[in-house]
Design a protein around this motif. Sequence first.
Motif, PDB file in Angstrom:
ATOM      1  N   ARG A 103       0.831  -1.210   0.000  1.00  0.00           N
ATOM      2  CA  ARG A 103       0.000   0.000   0.000  1.00  0.00           C
ATOM      3  C   ARG A 103       0.864   1.258   0.000  1.00  0.00           C
ATOM      4  O   ARG A 103       0.580   2.220  -0.707  1.00  0.00           O
ATOM      5  CB  ARG A 103      -0.937   0.000   1.202  1.00  0.00           C
ATOM      6  N   THR A 107       0.856   3.801  -3.156  1.00  0.00           N
ATOM      7  CA  THR A 107       0.508   5.205  -2.927  1.00  0.00           C
ATOM      8  C   THR A 107       1.633   6.119  -3.368  1.00  0.00           C
ATOM      9  O   THR A 107       1.390   7.173  -3.982  1.00  0.00           O
ATOM     10  CB  THR A 107       0.204   5.433  -1.431  1.00  0.00           C
ATOM     11  N   ARG A 110       1.653   6.302  -7.208  1.00  0.00           N
ATOM     12  CA  ARG A 110       0.531   7.114  -7.714  1.00  0.00           C
ATOM     13  C   ARG A 110       0.792   8.595  -7.503  1.00  0.00           C
ATOM     14  O   ARG A 110       0.566   9.411  -8.406  1.00  0.00           O
ATOM     15  CB  ARG A 110      -0.765   6.700  -7.025  1.00  0.00           C
ATOM     16  N   ARG A 111       1.264   8.955  -6.323  1.00  0.00           N
ATOM     17  CA  ARG A 111       1.521  10.363  -6.037  1.00  0.00           C
ATOM     18  C   ARG A 111       2.687  10.883  -6.881  1.00  0.00           C
ATOM     19  O   ARG A 111       2.658  12.028  -7.329  1.00  0.00           O
ATOM     20  CB  ARG A 111       1.794  10.549  -4.552  1.00  0.00           C
ATOM     21  N   ARG A 198       2.024  13.619   3.742  1.00  0.00           N
ATOM     22  CA  ARG A 198       0.844  13.334   2.925  1.00  0.00           C
ATOM     23  C   ARG A 198       0.879  11.910   2.380  1.00  0.00           C
ATOM     24  O   ARG A 198      -0.166  11.262   2.239  1.00  0.00           O
ATOM     25  CB  ARG A 198       0.752  14.355   1.796  1.00  0.00           C
ATOM     26  N   LEU A 199       2.072  11.416   2.081  1.00  0.00           N
ATOM     27  CA  LEU A 199       2.201  10.032   1.606  1.00  0.00           C
ATOM     28  C   LEU A 199       1.724   9.055   2.673  1.00  0.00           C
ATOM     29  O   LEU A 199       0.928   8.147   2.388  1.00  0.00           O
ATOM     30  CB  LEU A 199       3.655   9.753   1.234  1.00  0.00           C
ATOM     31  N   ASP A 201      -0.226   9.645   5.211  1.00  0.00           N
ATOM     32  CA  ASP A 201      -1.650   9.832   5.481  1.00  0.00           C
ATOM     33  C   ASP A 201      -2.499   9.146   4.421  1.00  0.00           C
ATOM     34  O   ASP A 201      -3.521   8.524   4.732  1.00  0.00           O
ATOM     35  CB  ASP A 201      -1.967  11.324   5.537  1.00  0.00           C
ATOM     36  N   HIS A 202      -2.101   9.242   3.154  1.00  0.00           N
ATOM     37  CA  HIS A 202      -2.850   8.574   2.089  1.00  0.00           C
ATOM     38  C   HIS A 202      -2.696   7.060   2.159  1.00  0.00           C
ATOM     39  O   HIS A 202      -3.637   6.327   1.840  1.00  0.00           O
ATOM     40  CB  HIS A 202      -2.386   9.080   0.716  1.00  0.00           C
ATOM     41  N   PRO A 205      -4.765   5.934   6.095  1.00  0.00           N
ATOM     42  CA  PRO A 205      -5.664   7.042   6.465  1.00  0.00           C
ATOM     43  C   PRO A 205      -6.360   6.863   7.810  1.00  0.00           C
ATOM     44  O   PRO A 205      -6.948   7.819   8.318  1.00  0.00           O
ATOM     45  CB  PRO A 205      -6.680   7.054   5.322  1.00  0.00           C
ATOM     46  N   ARG A 211      -2.750  11.477  10.077  1.00  0.00           N
ATOM     47  CA  ARG A 211      -3.718  12.446   9.570  1.00  0.00           C
ATOM     48  C   ARG A 211      -3.433  13.845  10.115  1.00  0.00           C
ATOM     49  O   ARG A 211      -3.498  14.841   9.390  1.00  0.00           O
ATOM     50  CB  ARG A 211      -5.132  12.001   9.923  1.00  0.00           C
ATOM     51  N   ALA A 214      -0.249  15.344   8.444  1.00  0.00           N
ATOM     52  CA  ALA A 214      -0.525  15.842   7.093  1.00  0.00           C
ATOM     53  C   ALA A 214      -1.283  17.159   7.129  1.00  0.00           C
ATOM     54  O   ALA A 214      -1.197  17.957   6.191  1.00  0.00           O
ATOM     55  CB  ALA A 214      -1.324  14.803   6.308  1.00  0.00           C
ATOM     56  N   GLU A 256       0.441  20.115  -4.798  1.00  0.00           N
ATOM     57  CA  GLU A 256       1.434  19.675  -3.844  1.00  0.00           C
ATOM     58  C   GLU A 256       2.879  19.921  -4.271  1.00  0.00           C
ATOM     59  O   GLU A 256       3.716  20.149  -3.420  1.00  0.00           O
ATOM     60  CB  GLU A 256       1.198  18.207  -3.513  1.00  0.00           C
TER      61      GLU A 256
END
Length: 317
Positions: A103, A107, A110-111, A198-199, A201-202, A205, A211, A214, A256
């Motif tokens: 995961r 993530t 993708r980011r 942010r990575l 947190d995504h 989550p 959280r 982020a 971002e």
Amino acid sequence: MIWSLGALAALLLWSVVGPRVLRGFQRRARPTARVMVHLWTLATALWLLACFLLLAILVTRVMGPGVKSFVFACVDLLQAIHDNGAENGVLTALLLGAVGLARLTWTALRRRSAGNAWTREHVRRLQSGGRLRTVHTDRVWVLPTSETAAYCLPGRQFGIVVTQGALDSLTPAELSAVLAHERAHLSGRHHILVGWARLLDHAFPAVPLLRAAASELPELVEWAADDQAARETGPHVLAHALGVMARAQPRTQGTEPALAAAGACPVRRVRRQLQPAQPPVGWAANAAAALVVVLPLALTALATLLNIVLPYCDCVG
């Protein structure tokens, strides 16, 4: 086993109450924004490391003496797992670790893909309409638009970007403050810290600590850059510049890869600059806060030592 359960309980507790502890420290001790940036980043990094250590402990507990065989040969390891009847436990631990790692990797990919797409589009915009200029002592990209915006992009070919509208709206002193703010972002590598929070947190989550990090870090890096700019140009000049920049919302707001001068809450940022200076918090308070952040990892490391290293070390017993 008791230490392992204690480490797990400490990690779960810190995941929930950690944000309240850090925010309470910020509210009462009033440390610098830079200190809080480091504390939040340290908290998230140590949380992830502690999770990996706990997974290692879980594998060790269900495998028993088979851990030492792992160092020498995979065949011996598999035989040890079979002899101890630990197939289900090992499979569960490996599955949890694999899911978490997959995961996190998915993530991140993708980011990164989304960030690269945004960067390519922005490069075309800079190359088609922007031009490199020396503004004061900084080499900046100038975009011929009327909006009032200034931001920075990581990378040697990018750096600081300002619009013609910003150059027309800001006085020379205010422009110096804005450029100092963006230089602080680049020198502090704030985009990496915000992207890291942010990575996580995504990817995870459901964790309150991640959280909160982020949510807090994007504003804290703006405060840290403000403090650096205020030291160079003065707080009142910076406050006026923030007011000018806040009149228009730039198109880069919320993207971002870019850290904009009008990012975060301009009202709170201006209030910070205009309020009376607070006495700096002592090193003892900062050290105590850092120890609280490190405590869950310290317990996990101790549990790892007691469960993995010492039982299979030839120097013990």
